[in-house]
Structures are given as C-alpha cells and as structure tokens.
Design a protein around this motif. Structure first.
Motif, PDB file in Angstrom:
ATOM      1  N   MET A 168      43.319  80.183  35.770  1.00 36.08           N
ATOM      2  CA  MET A 168      42.928  79.518  34.528  1.00 36.08           C
ATOM      3  C   MET A 168      42.127  80.481  33.656  1.00 36.08           C
ATOM      4  O   MET A 168      42.337  80.588  32.455  1.00 36.08           O
ATOM      5  CB  MET A 168      42.068  78.291  34.828  1.00 36.08           C
ATOM      6  N   ASN A 169      41.176  81.184  34.291  1.00 40.26           N
ATOM      7  CA  ASN A 169      40.339  82.135  33.573  1.00 40.26           C
ATOM      8  C   ASN A 169      41.164  83.279  33.006  1.00 40.26           C
ATOM      9  O   ASN A 169      40.985  83.671  31.862  1.00 40.26           O
ATOM     10  CB  ASN A 169      39.280  82.712  34.522  1.00 40.26           C
ATOM     11  N   VAL A 170      42.068  83.794  33.833  1.00 35.90           N
ATOM     12  CA  VAL A 170      42.817  84.984  33.434  1.00 35.90           C
ATOM     13  C   VAL A 170      43.817  84.650  32.335  1.00 35.90           C
ATOM     14  O   VAL A 170      43.958  85.382  31.360  1.00 35.90           O
ATOM     15  CB  VAL A 170      43.521  85.607  34.658  1.00 35.90           C
ATOM     16  N   VAL A 171      44.514  83.507  32.483  1.00 38.95           N
ATOM     17  CA  VAL A 171      45.492  83.115  31.473  1.00 38.95           C
ATOM     18  C   VAL A 171      44.801  82.899  30.133  1.00 38.95           C
ATOM     19  O   VAL A 171      45.282  83.314  29.082  1.00 38.95           O
ATOM     20  CB  VAL A 171      46.243  81.833  31.921  1.00 38.95           C
ATOM     21  N   GLY A 172      43.633  82.276  30.171  1.00 38.35           N
ATOM     22  CA  GLY A 172      42.921  82.004  28.927  1.00 38.35           C
ATOM     23  C   GLY A 172      42.272  83.250  28.351  1.00 38.35           C
ATOM     24  O   GLY A 172      42.133  83.375  27.141  1.00 38.35           O
ATOM     25  N   GLY A 173      41.878  84.141  29.209  1.00 40.18           N
ATOM     26  CA  GLY A 173      41.186  85.346  28.753  1.00 40.18           C
ATOM     27  C   GLY A 173      39.844  85.457  29.440  1.00 40.18           C
ATOM     28  O   GLY A 173      38.958  84.654  29.192  1.00 40.18           O
ATOM     29  N   LEU A 174      39.711  86.477  30.308  1.00 42.09           N
ATOM     30  CA  LEU A 174      38.449  86.671  31.026  1.00 42.09           C
ATOM     31  C   LEU A 174      37.351  87.013  30.025  1.00 42.09           C
ATOM     32  O   LEU A 174      37.541  87.843  29.155  1.00 42.09           O
ATOM     33  CB  LEU A 174      38.595  87.809  32.031  1.00 42.09           C
ATOM     34  N   GLY A 175      36.224  86.359  30.147  1.00 37.64           N
ATOM     35  CA  GLY A 175      35.121  86.670  29.255  1.00 37.64           C
ATOM     36  C   GLY A 175      35.071  85.788  28.030  1.00 37.64           C
ATOM     37  O   GLY A 175      34.223  85.945  27.184  1.00 37.64           O
ATOM     38  N   GLY A 197      42.873  77.843  29.346  1.00 33.88           N
ATOM     39  CA  GLY A 197      43.588  78.125  30.588  1.00 33.88           C
ATOM     40  C   GLY A 197      43.642  76.908  31.484  1.00 33.88           C
ATOM     41  O   GLY A 197      44.686  76.568  32.043  1.00 33.88           O
ATOM     42  N   ALA A 198      42.494  76.206  31.617  1.00 35.56           N
ATOM     43  CA  ALA A 198      42.468  74.989  32.431  1.00 35.56           C
ATOM     44  C   ALA A 198      43.431  73.964  31.868  1.00 35.56           C
ATOM     45  O   ALA A 198      44.162  73.295  32.604  1.00 35.56           O
ATOM     46  CB  ALA A 198      41.051  74.424  32.478  1.00 35.56           C
ATOM     47  N   GLY A 199      43.449  73.863  30.535  1.00 30.28           N
ATOM     48  CA  GLY A 199      44.353  72.916  29.887  1.00 30.28           C
ATOM     49  C   GLY A 199      45.797  73.217  30.222  1.00 30.28           C
ATOM     50  O   GLY A 199      46.551  72.348  30.665  1.00 30.28           O
ATOM     51  N   ILE A 200      46.178  74.477  30.066  1.00 28.22           N
ATOM     52  CA  ILE A 200      47.581  74.837  30.279  1.00 28.22           C
ATOM     53  C   ILE A 200      47.976  74.649  31.741  1.00 28.22           C
ATOM     54  O   ILE A 200      49.000  74.053  32.054  1.00 28.22           O
ATOM     55  CB  ILE A 200      47.826  76.293  29.834  1.00 28.22           C
TER      56      ILE A 200
END
Lengths: 333, 375
Positions: free
Chosen positions: A264-271, A279-282
């Motif tokens: 979730m973090n990585v898909v959305g963008g770390l940081g 990311g959690a949504g997707i």
C-alpha cells in the motif's frame, strides 16, 4: 479562540458528522452490529451491507497504511512486521471485551478495547524498537518479520483465544461512523506529527542519521518514539478489525498481511501520507471491484489483473502514484 | 496526476455500480472457497463437484422448473475475505443459499453472516464441531471429528476382534484429541480395554520413548489419530522397535505422502475416510465416471463432498417447493437418508450429518476399501 478550543471544536464537528453519517448509511438503526439484520433479506440503509463492510475494511487499511508510513516513509525504518502489531491489537481488544466487559455498553467496549489494544501493542513496539535499534535497512526488516511471526505462533498456541480454531463470538459493534471518525483523527495526528518537531527529526534521520545526530537529534529516542506511535495505531486498527469481523484467525496475520501494508505504501508512494491513503484505497477496493470482471470473462482473472495492475503501476511510476507529493489538505504548508 | 486520480475514481465507481439481481427464471446459488492461495486445490476440487451437480440437475430440467446458476467467489484462503464474499453473495447477488467452505476457520468466519441474513449455508467438509453451532441456518454434509473415533473403535472391536488398545495422540491438535477421546469412550463402552495412552506434539520426529512404553503394555493394536507426516514416521519407528501390531487412524492419514514417508512399514494398517473410489454403489461409480468425463481427473473426497452438499440443497429446494430462507432451512434440516456419494446422509438436530464412514487398508502402497461402518 485558543488552539485547544479549535481542536476540540473540530473534533466535535467530526464526531457529529460521523454519527449522522452512520445513521443515514445504516438505516437509522441504534443497535450497532445488528445494523441491517432486523429484516432479513432487506436492508434499510443507503448502501448495501457488502459495500458497508468493504468501506470499514478500507478505513482499517488506511489506518494501517498511514501508521506504517510513519515508520517506513518518514523515519526510513524498513519494517516488515506490521501484521504482528495488528494481531496483538486484535487479540488484546477481543480478549478484553470478550472476557472482561461482555455486557458493557458498546461505546465503553469500543474505547476500552481500542485503548487496551493500542497500549499493549505500543508496549510491544517499545520493546521491539529498543531491542533492534542498532539494526538498519534489510536487517531491521528481517528482525521485525521474525517478531511478527513469533507473535503469530504464540497466539496460535494460546488455547484461551481459540488457538488454531480461531477466536469466535467476538462482540461486533464497529460501525462505519466511528471507524471513519477515528481514521480521520489518525490521519490528522500523523500529519501534525510529520509537520512538527518530531516529524522534522524523523525526516532528518531518514536522510542522514549521522548528520541528524550532529545537529543535536537523538536518533535512538526518535526511532523508539516512531515505533511506539506506529504500533499503537496498528494495534487500534487490529481492535477495529476484530470488532467488525467478529472472528479472528491467526492465518489473517501472516507475513502476507505485512507485505500487503508495505505494498500500500509503495504503490501510493513511500514518504507521502496521501500516497499511503491512496495505496490503501487501491489495494482494498481493486480486488473487490474486480469481482465484476468475473461476470464478463467467466473465469476468475481477479488476482491476475490485480497483480498486473500493481506491476504496471510500479513500471510506469516507480516512485509510487503520489511520489513525494501530497494532496493539498495534507500538505505541510 | 489528473489521469491517475481519474483512474482512482473509476475504481470507486466500479465498486459502487448497482448489484445484479438474479432473473426470475433462474435460481442463484452461491459458492465461496479458496481457489487461489496455499489451499487452492481444496477450493477448486469442491467447486468442480458443485458444478457437476448443477450441470446434471440443469440437464434434467433444473429445480422448480428453473435453471440453477452458480456464483463462485474466491477468498484466497483468508477468513476475512471469506466473510466479505458471503456478504457479497447474499446482499449483492441475492443468492438463496451458500455452499462452502472446506476449512473450518473460514466456515466459522462466514457462518454468522449467513445466519444473520437467514440464508442457509451448507459446508461440504468442515469437520470442527463449532461450525454448525453458529446458528440454525448452518449445516454440514460431512461427519464431525469425534465420529471418526467411534468408527474406528467399532471397527477394531467388531471387525478386527481386538480387545486391548493403546493410544498415541497429538496433544496440540484439536482434531487428534477429539478422535482419541471418542475412540476411548466407545471402545471401553463396547468392552475393550485401553492399556496405554501416550502423547506427542506435531512436528516431533522421534517417537521411540513413547513406542517403547506402549510396547511394554502389550496392546493388540495402536490408535494413532494424527496427520500423515508424523504417522509415517511413527509406523517406521514402530517396526524398528519390533512392534508388529497394526496401527489405526482417521482421515488425517489420507495422503499419498503417507506411504512415501512410512514405506513398507505402513502395510496392513487401517484408517477411516469420507469416501473411496472403490465403493461399488452405482451413485459413486456414476459420479466418478461423469466427473472424469467432465474434468479429466479422478475426483477426491472434497469434490465428492461438494457434489453431495449441492445435491442435498437442490433436493431440499424441491421438497420445500420454495426458495425462501426459513422454508428452505426447514427442508434442509429434514434431510433423511439421502443417497450421497460420500455415504447415506441424515442431518441430526445439531445440523451435522450422521453418515457412514469407510475403512481403508494400506496394501501394496495403495489404499484398499475394506468396509463401511455405519453410525
């Protein structure tokens, strides 16, 4: 108006909105848990119980994702044990409510369960944080992964919470209103931490630990704080999970769950805090949305498309969907 | 960035599109199972069994003059996904009944949803006693763990004519403890004697201490209700210790691995199971023939259970002459002497199936059908 008053007012407005929202969505039912089931086969609320469940799960995943963003994204501590903290929270809260407060009113159960879950999970986070502080990067990842598996195996062997059978008959009282309210509060808390002194220190450690140390930041102190806050929130997410599912099994909290949160973090963008939410949504909505595809193709291609989407996102936007950017309402300035 | 936010919006819209309703000319039945993930074979075999039953009934004209349609959802072997998929089956797809799950943990997670919505749920092969205690809309077409203990006690006493038993049980497994307890109860009630009772923990590799103890008590056979990995090792070490009496067990033995681990020392041992492909009854042989023609492989016990669960449901719809929850529930509960592939099924007041089990013997590395034990 003083700052404290503003916060209190904001909180009250949120709470009121949450209560009204929950009432409208669930069809003006006052008994939580039994929301839709008074008339079998028909629901009186605005949305079907299925979407209602998906939205609760979405909120829980958002809490998990943003709490991990605090560790992975802001402090740069690569941990792989979030499922473990969630498991502690879920089982603590379920045990407190099931064994100690089975007849208490639901808001007392909710508050006591969530606080006990957060506190215990935070405590464990404190010990894991202090004991693995010398480790960095992949090594910390391996240690936290190990810890989370240990937690899972311990739970598997406690007969009082069901062991391999799973913990059933947990009181179900979570409703969308309360969980939405807490999700928003969690996001705001993390935003304020990020923009405050603590968050700046975290970012400094992430960029260069030695330089941060030279500037008078105590990296050990900051890292432990990040661990405790993050595990506290993950524990609360576990508590909400337990009381919306009504059933817990240690299978849920395997390392696959930890990786899901990392994804979730990585898909959305770390940081990026917005990235963690997105990311959690997707990752929550996509697998459920793809059940529709089955109607057209006839075969279950759900997991194939889901995985393909993630691969494509990573190829086309390796920095994640949001990169380092934030939505306007979550940006620092 | 604009495109991405649109994509996200699209995802949101996709989930919120209205639910599809089953037409009036169709009867929608839901199935949920682990069709991907670590236990994928369980979910797929069961679904194939269910599919076969539906196709056969549809060919014969459906039920109540309507065609049956299945809605099958995967849950990746996760309990929370199992719950969500049942929620979707009932609320969005409007199914009249739910079939599933194989694993007891996932049945336990999903059962409250079916119960609260008053939609009958039939589990093909969850053997944990707790599953059907979730409510009066939850059924199963397999026997529960304790029953196998009784079966083996009867088989040992009546068919093998043995009077002195020893037990070697897995103290960490609910399944093993359940079987051992009920075996002991039934065997002593029949007039047998338990001369020794030893424990191990799953994952152990050395059983010599327990076996030496048991050997000194001089039992005529040893009951080992465990899983195939440990049982294979136990059989090997028993032979090394010079124990020549047979070993008996339950359906946890049912794996080709049993013989590859135990080797020659598994020969002449017995265990109980849900079904065997060697059963001469026409129902069984027809099922095997049709399944092989349709899916190109030999059906296992899970496929047979799925097939039976689906047919118990359709029979009940026919008898109820209705698809309404409460009427259908009563009809399923009244299932009596149903000629299933996995035995003759009667549902008792706990909504569990009381039905016969088969006893198999390990012979030349194969599982040979020996006899059927009735409850």
């Amino acid at each position: 108006m003083s700052k404290l008053n503003k916060t209190v007012l904001l909180f009250l407005i949120f709470a009121a909105v949450a209560v009204v929202l929950n009432f409208v969505l669930s069809g003006f039912s006052v008994t939580p848990g039994a929301l839709f089931y008074e008339k079998p086969g028909r629901f009186t609320g605005l949305i079907s119980p299925y979407y209602y469940s998906v939205m609760i799960l979405l909120c829980i995943n958002v809490i998990l994702s943003v709490s991990l963003a605090l560790l992975n994204g802001f402090t740069g501590l690569f941990t792989m044990g979030h499922a473990g903290f969630m498991a502690i929270g879920a089982y603590t809260s379920a045990s407190v409510v099931y064994f100690l407060l089975p007849t208490a009113p639901f808001f007392i159960q909710l508050i006591a369960g969530a606080l006990a879950a957060g506190a215990f999970s935070g405590l464990v986070g404190f010990f894991i944080g202090t004991s693995s502080l010398r480790l960095n990067g992949d090594y910390l990842g391996m240690v936290t992964l190990g810890f989370s598996e240990i937690i899972r195996i311990i739970l598997l062997n406690i007969d009082a919470v069901g062991g391999a059978r799973g913990f059933s008959d947990i009181p179900v009282y979570m409703n969308l209103g309360s969980v939405l309210l807490i999700t928003v509060i969690t996001i705001m808390v993390i935003k304020r931490i990020r923009d405050g002194r603590l968050g700046r220190a975290m970012l400094a450690i992430k960029e260069n630990e030695m330089a941060a140390n030279m500037m008078g930041i105590n990296p050990l102190n900051i890292k432990v704080k990040a661990f405790v806050i993050s595990s506290f929130m993950a524990g609360m997410a576990g508590s909400f999970f337990a009381h919306s599912e009504g059933y817990l099994s240690t299978q849920t909290f395997s390392f696959a769950k930890s990786f899901e949160v990392i994804a979730m973090n990585v898909v959305g963008g770390l940081g990026s805090l917005s990235g963690a939410i997105m990311g959690a949504g997707i990752l929550t909505v996509l697998p459920e949305a793809l059940r529709k595809v089955q109607d057209i193709t006839g075969v279950d291609l759900r997991m194939v498309i889901y995985a393909l989407t993630m691969v494509l996102i990573m190829i086309l936007r390796p920095q994640g969907l949001m990169g380092n950017k934030e939505w306007k309402w979550l940006s620092s300035k | 960035m604009k495109i991405l936010s649109k994509f996200f919006l699209l995802c949101a819209i996709l989930t919120l599109v209205s639910c599809n309703k089953g037409g009036d000319d169709k009867i929608m039945v839901g199935y949920f199972g682990s069709m991907t993930g670590a236990e994928a074979t369980f979910g797929v075999s069961t679904r194939d069994g269910v599919l076969l039953a539906i196709e056969e009934w549809n060919k014969a004209g459906g039920v109540l003059g309507k065609q049956i349609e299945i809605k099958a959802y995967d849950n990746q072997g996760k309990p929370e996904e199992a719950r969500l998929s049942v929620e979707k089956l009932i609320n969005a797809d409007n199914v009249i009944a739910v079939l599933g799950e194989v694993a007891s943990t996932r049945s336990l997670a999903a059962a409250p949803v079916a119960q609260q919505n008053k939609v009958p749920m039939i589990s093909p092969s969850s053997t944990n006693p707790l599953v059907t205690q979730k409510g009066d809309y939850i059924f199963r077409v397999c026997f529960i763990d304790p029953f196998q203990g009784e079966v083996m006690a009867k088989f040992a006493f009546n068919s093998l004519k043995k009077k002195k038993a020893a037990i070697l049980r897995d103290s960490k497994s609910d399944y093993s403890m359940g079987l051992a307890t009920y075996f002991e109860k039934t065997f002593t009630a029949l007039g047998g004697e338990i001369v020794g009772d030893e424990k191990y923990v799953s994952g152990d590799v050395d059983f010599k201490a327990q076996l030496t103890n048991l050997k000194s008590k001089g039992p005529e056979f040893i009951f080992v209700p465990g899983y195939y990995t440990e049982v294979g090792l136990i059989a090997r070490q028993a032979k090394e210790q010079g124990i020549s009496v047979p070993l008996l067990g339950g359906d946890g033995w049912d794996s080709p691995e049993l013989v590859s681990i135990g080797g020659k020392s598994m020969e002449g041992n017995f265990f109980s199971n849900h079904y065997t492909t060697e059963d001469p009854r026409p129902e069984v042989q027809n099922f095997i023939k049709n399944y092989e023609a349709r899916f190109g492989s030999r059906p296992n016990a899970l496929a047979a259970s799925g097939y039976d669960a689906a047919r118990v449901l359709f029979e009940a719809i026919k008898r109820a002459n209705s698809v309404e929850g409460p009427k259908l529930r009563d009809a399923i509960a009244a299932t009596k002497e149903f000629q299933g592939v996995t035995g003759i099924i009667t549902l008792n007041e706990q909504r569990d199936a009381t039905k016969s089990a088969v006893v198999l013997e390990v012979k030349d590395g194969q599982f040979k059908y020996l006899e059927t034990v009735n409850p």
